[in-house]
Design a protein around this motif. Structure first.
Motif, PDB file in Angstrom:
ATOM      1  N   LYS A  13       0.863  -1.173   0.000  1.00 49.87           N
ATOM      2  CA  LYS A  13       0.000   0.000   0.000  1.00 49.87           C
ATOM      3  C   LYS A  13       0.905   1.230   0.000  1.00 49.87           C
ATOM      4  N   SER A  14       0.677   2.146  -0.948  1.00 48.61           N
ATOM      5  CA  SER A  14       1.488   3.360  -1.023  1.00 48.61           C
ATOM      6  C   SER A  14       1.067   4.333   0.075  1.00 48.61           C
ATOM      7  N   LYS A  15       1.869   5.383   0.253  1.00 51.08           N
ATOM      8  CA  LYS A  15       1.577   6.376   1.283  1.00 51.08           C
ATOM      9  C   LYS A  15       0.226   7.049   1.070  1.00 51.08           C
ATOM     10  N   ASP A  16      -0.229   7.107  -0.187  1.00 49.22           N
ATOM     11  CA  ASP A  16      -1.532   7.738  -0.452  1.00 49.22           C
ATOM     12  C   ASP A  16      -2.658   6.705  -0.546  1.00 49.22           C
ATOM     13  N   GLY A  17      -2.370   5.457  -0.121  1.00 52.34           N
ATOM     14  CA  GLY A  17      -3.405   4.438  -0.025  1.00 52.34           C
ATOM     15  C   GLY A  17      -3.646   3.614  -1.276  1.00 52.34           C
ATOM     16  N   LYS A  18      -2.882   3.849  -2.329  1.00 51.23           N
ATOM     17  CA  LYS A  18      -3.061   3.071  -3.561  1.00 51.23           C
ATOM     18  C   LYS A  18      -2.386   1.710  -3.424  1.00 51.23           C
ATOM     19  N   ILE A  19      -2.929   0.737  -4.138  1.00 50.94           N
ATOM     20  CA  ILE A  19      -2.353  -0.602  -4.146  1.00 50.94           C
ATOM     21  C   ILE A  19      -1.210  -0.637  -5.158  1.00 50.94           C
ATOM     22  N   VAL A  20      -0.048  -1.099  -4.706  1.00 46.15           N
ATOM     23  CA  VAL A  20       1.144  -1.228  -5.547  1.00 46.15           C
ATOM     24  C   VAL A  20       1.398  -2.721  -5.734  1.00 46.15           C
ATOM     25  N   ILE A  21       1.396  -3.151  -6.974  1.00 44.25           N
ATOM     26  CA  ILE A  21       1.689  -4.545  -7.310  1.00 44.25           C
ATOM     27  C   ILE A  21       3.144  -4.608  -7.763  1.00 44.25           C
ATOM     28  N   VAL A  22       3.938  -5.461  -7.142  1.00 46.66           N
ATOM     29  CA  VAL A  22       5.332  -5.672  -7.547  1.00 46.66           C
ATOM     30  C   VAL A  22       5.460  -7.120  -7.973  1.00 46.66           C
ATOM     31  N   ARG A  23       5.988  -7.303  -9.181  1.00 45.67           N
ATOM     32  CA  ARG A  23       6.170  -8.656  -9.697  1.00 45.67           C
ATOM     33  C   ARG A  23       7.415  -8.711 -10.560  1.00 45.67           C
ATOM     34  N   GLU A  24       7.870  -9.935 -10.801  1.00 44.34           N
ATOM     35  CA  GLU A  24       9.040 -10.116 -11.657  1.00 44.34           C
ATOM     36  C   GLU A  24       8.669  -9.757 -13.094  1.00 44.34           C
ATOM     37  N   ALA A  25       9.564  -9.025 -13.746  1.00 44.55           N
ATOM     38  CA  ALA A  25       9.337  -8.612 -15.136  1.00 44.55           C
ATOM     39  C   ALA A  25       9.442  -9.813 -16.071  1.00 44.55           C
ATOM     40  N   LYS A  26       8.646  -9.771 -17.135  1.00 45.18           N
ATOM     41  CA  LYS A  26       8.656 -10.818 -18.163  1.00 45.18           C
ATOM     42  C   LYS A  26       9.032 -10.184 -19.501  1.00 45.18           C
ATOM     43  N   GLU A  27       9.399 -11.018 -20.464  1.00 43.89           N
ATOM     44  CA  GLU A  27       9.784 -10.513 -21.783  1.00 43.89           C
ATOM     45  C   GLU A  27       8.720  -9.612 -22.389  1.00 43.89           C
ATOM     46  N   GLN A  28       7.445  -9.948 -22.192  1.00 41.07           N
ATOM     47  CA  GLN A  28       6.364  -9.153 -22.784  1.00 41.07           C
ATOM     48  C   GLN A  28       6.215  -7.771 -22.137  1.00 41.07           C
ATOM     49  N   ASP A  29       6.958  -7.504 -21.051  1.00 42.58           N
ATOM     50  CA  ASP A  29       6.941  -6.186 -20.415  1.00 42.58           C
ATOM     51  C   ASP A  29       7.943  -5.222 -21.042  1.00 42.58           C
ATOM     52  N   ALA A  30       8.742  -5.686 -21.986  1.00 36.68           N
ATOM     53  CA  ALA A  30       9.860  -4.901 -22.515  1.00 36.68           C
ATOM     54  C   ALA A  30       9.449  -3.523 -23.032  1.00 36.68           C
ATOM     55  N   GLU A  31       8.394  -3.457 -23.826  1.00 33.27           N
ATOM     56  CA  GLU A  31       7.986  -2.167 -24.388  1.00 33.27           C
ATOM     57  C   GLU A  31       7.532  -1.208 -23.286  1.00 33.27           C
ATOM     58  N   ARG A  32       6.783  -1.720 -22.322  1.00 39.49           N
ATOM     59  CA  ARG A  32       6.346  -0.882 -21.200  1.00 39.49           C
ATOM     60  C   ARG A  32       7.531  -0.413 -20.364  1.00 39.49           C
ATOM     61  N   ILE A  33       8.518  -1.270 -20.183  1.00 40.74           N
ATOM     62  CA  ILE A  33       9.717  -0.898 -19.420  1.00 40.74           C
ATOM     63  C   ILE A  33      10.467   0.218 -20.136  1.00 40.74           C
ATOM     64  N   LEU A  34      10.616   0.089 -21.448  1.00 37.91           N
ATOM     65  CA  LEU A  34      11.305   1.116 -22.229  1.00 37.91           C
ATOM     66  C   LEU A  34      10.558   2.448 -22.160  1.00 37.91           C
ATOM     67  N   ASN A  35       9.254   2.421 -22.348  1.00 37.94           N
ATOM     68  CA  ASN A  35       8.449   3.652 -22.281  1.00 37.94           C
ATOM     69  C   ASN A  35       8.526   4.287 -20.896  1.00 37.94           C
ATOM     70  N   SER A  36       8.453   3.471 -19.873  1.00 38.22           N
ATOM     71  CA  SER A  36       8.515   3.972 -18.502  1.00 38.22           C
ATOM     72  C   SER A  36       9.887   4.567 -18.196  1.00 38.22           C
ATOM     73  N   ALA A  37      10.949   3.905 -18.667  1.00 37.13           N
ATOM     74  CA  ALA A  37      12.313   4.393 -18.398  1.00 37.13           C
ATOM     75  C   ALA A  37      12.523   5.779 -18.977  1.00 37.13           C
ATOM     76  N   SER A  38      12.054   6.019 -20.193  1.00 39.20           N
ATOM     77  CA  SER A  38      12.258   7.336 -20.794  1.00 39.20           C
ATOM     78  C   SER A  38      11.513   8.418 -20.017  1.00 39.20           C
ATOM     79  N   LYS A  39      10.356   8.078 -19.437  1.00 33.74           N
ATOM     80  CA  LYS A  39       9.597   9.043 -18.628  1.00 33.74           C
ATOM     81  C   LYS A  39      10.225   9.207 -17.238  1.00 33.74           C
ATOM     82  N   ALA A  40      10.746   8.117 -16.673  1.00 33.14           N
ATOM     83  CA  ALA A  40      11.326   8.159 -15.330  1.00 33.14           C
ATOM     84  C   ALA A  40      12.602   8.986 -15.291  1.00 33.14           C
TER      85      ALA A  40
END
Length: 186
Positions: A13-40
C-alpha cells in the motif's frame, strides 16, 4: 505492509493508499519498461542513465535482457504497477566471476509523479526478500550520488550502510558528485 501471493506477486500500500503490485518482469513487459524508463529519467538528476541513453535502446534488446534475467537465478528485475500502469522498476545482477558472485548491485527507477509514495521502498523490500531467499547472494550493493538525500535515507532505513566513496564519481554540468557506495548483507 506487504502481502505475498502464491504467484510471486507482492502487494503493498502506497503512502496515499493506492495498491502497488510488484512482480518479476517478463519478456512481454519490454515495451512498457522502455516507455517507462524514458519518462522516469525526465527531471531525474540523480540517475546515472539519461534520456539520451534510453533513446538508443530497443525493445528487442530489452526482451533479450529480460530473457537472460529469467534464465539466470542470480539476476532479477521487478516492476511496480499502480492501477495497471508501470510506475517503477528495479534490477539486480550478481558478480560475473566466482570470487564476486556472492554480491551484486541494483538500479532503480520510479516515474516522477510516483516518487515519495513508497514505490521505491516496495521495490527494494521485494529485492531484499528475493536476495535473502537466494542461496548464492550474500550482499546487495548500490552507488548513490551524495546529494540524493532521500534515497540515502531510504537505504539506511532498510539497513544499508556506507562502505566507501568514489570521489568525483559523477561529472555534471555544474560540477561533480561523489558516489557513495552502500551495502546490505542479507
Amino acid at each position: 505492509m506487504c502481502k505475498i501471493s502464491p504467484t510471486n506477486v507482492f502487494t503493498y500500500k502506497s503512502k496515499d493508499g493506492k495498491i502497488v503490485i510488484v512482480r518479476e518482469a517478463k519478456e512481454q513487459d519490454a515495451e512498457r519498461i522502455l516507455n517507462s524508463a524514458s519518462k522516469a529519467l525526465i527531471n531525474a538528476p540523480y540517475m546515472l542513465t539519461t534520456v539520451d541513453d534510453v533513446k538508443n535502446m530497443r525493445v528487442d534488446s530489452i526482451q533479450k535482457t529480460l530473457k537472460a534475467y529469467l534464465e539466470n537465478p542470480n539476476y532479477v528485475q521487478f516492476i511496480a504497477e499502480v492501477d495497471g500502469k508501470l510506475v517503477g522498476s528495479i534490477d539486480f545482477k550478481n558478480g560475473n566471476k566466482e570470487k564476486i558472485s556472492h554480491q551484486g548491485a541494483f538500479a532503480m527507477t520510479i516515474l516522477p509523479e510516483y516518487r515519495n509514495y513508497g514505490i521505491g521502498r516496495a521495490l527494494l523490500k521485494t529485492l531484499i526478500n528475493w536476495a535473502k531467499n537466494n542461496s548464492k547472494i550474500e550482499k546487495v550493493c548500490l552507488e548513490v550520488m551524495e546529494d540524493n538525500l532521500g534515497a540515502i535515507k531510504l537505504y539506511k532505513n532498510l539497513g544499508f550502510f556506507e562502505e566507501g566513496r568514489k570521489a568525483k564519481g559523477i561529472k555534471m554540468e555544474d560540477g561533480y558528485q561523489d558516489l557513495i557506495l552502500m551495502a546490505l548483507f542479507v
